[in-house]
Design an enzyme around this catalytic site. Sequence first.
Site, PDB file in Angstrom:
ATOM      1  N   GLU A  69      23.926  84.223  10.591  1.00 19.12           N
ATOM      2  CA  GLU A  69      24.956  84.943  11.346  1.00 19.12           C
ATOM      3  C   GLU A  69      25.674  83.895  12.162  1.00 19.12           C
ATOM      4  O   GLU A  69      25.120  83.333  13.102  1.00 19.12           O
ATOM      5  CB  GLU A  69      24.321  86.026  12.221  1.00 19.12           C
ATOM      6  N   CYS A 103      29.341  85.272  19.802  1.00 19.25           N
ATOM      7  CA  CYS A 103      29.876  85.076  18.453  1.00 19.25           C
ATOM      8  C   CYS A 103      30.932  86.121  18.127  1.00 19.25           C
ATOM      9  O   CYS A 103      31.842  85.875  17.336  1.00 19.25           O
ATOM     10  CB  CYS A 103      28.753  85.106  17.425  1.00 19.25           C
TER      11      CYS A 103
END
Length: 324
Positions: A69, A103
Amino acid sequence: QMVVQLLHAAGVPVDALQLLHGAGETVGAALVAQPGVAGVVFTGSTQVAKIINRALAAQDGAIVPLIAETGGINAMLVDSSALPEQVVDAVVQSSFRSAGQRCSALRLLCVHEGIADGVIAMLQGAALELVVGDTADLATDVGPVIDVEAYDTIQRHIARLHAEEKPLLAPVKTAQAATNSIASSVAAHVPNLIAPQAFEVRSIADVKAEIFGPVLQIVRWSGDPAEVIAQVNALGYGLTLGIQTRIDSRAQALAAAAQVGNIYINRNMIGAVVGVQPFGGEGLSGTGPKAGGPHYLYRFCAEQTVTVNTTAAGGNAALLAAQH
């Protein structure tokens, strides 16, 4: 460490859960290279995910699965029907909360030219109300970035943007301006503080890299919003996307066209709760499956199928007899 101790106390076997502190380039690299590793789960940059992928592929033995990820040039598309107050609130939260060190944080704001001036003016006013300082101070809105390496990298991006693009935000208050606060007296000594930054850029294609900090790039658009989504898709990332519109059919159509893992409509783009909102991206933003999603644990498993010859055991004959 305390969380791991609590999980052990709750019954999770010690040999099933262990914690190793250390830098990724030392501890992380050594773990990835360790013989017998059955799988790797990584959260971090796209560049490091590629390094891990190559290291695993180069090993002899079984093929090791990787769940990655990574980051993204996360965009928010704002059309002319959007409510400006709602947009600015979502932008401030998505871009500057946690000093932009998520993120999923907003990196690229694509706002329709018909409302761009008003939205930018409101954003400038909202940024002036933010306080930058020590996160131990309750008056602080934006704390420091994680370390000096991150600080230096972000400052290089900011210097480039000042030279090439149009800066939009004036300096904001520091926590020294806060009163009745123990932390305010030492705020001037907090390292790695970066005030929120915003720059107007000429095109979506000019935004080529993620800046992992409180730095927002803004582009104006007109015409077909589907073309904006196509240009965002062309960047190659696909972690989060925001859509701000009061036209429901447009929101659904744009979401369907986006090559993005998580899409947020008329809200901020951060704060997904694992187990409630499965999270993860595609393309340069990750491999999947989504953390907190129904297929996540299966990625750690080796599936086995056993087929039995029921004819030899008389099973089919018995079934036919029962049918008659």
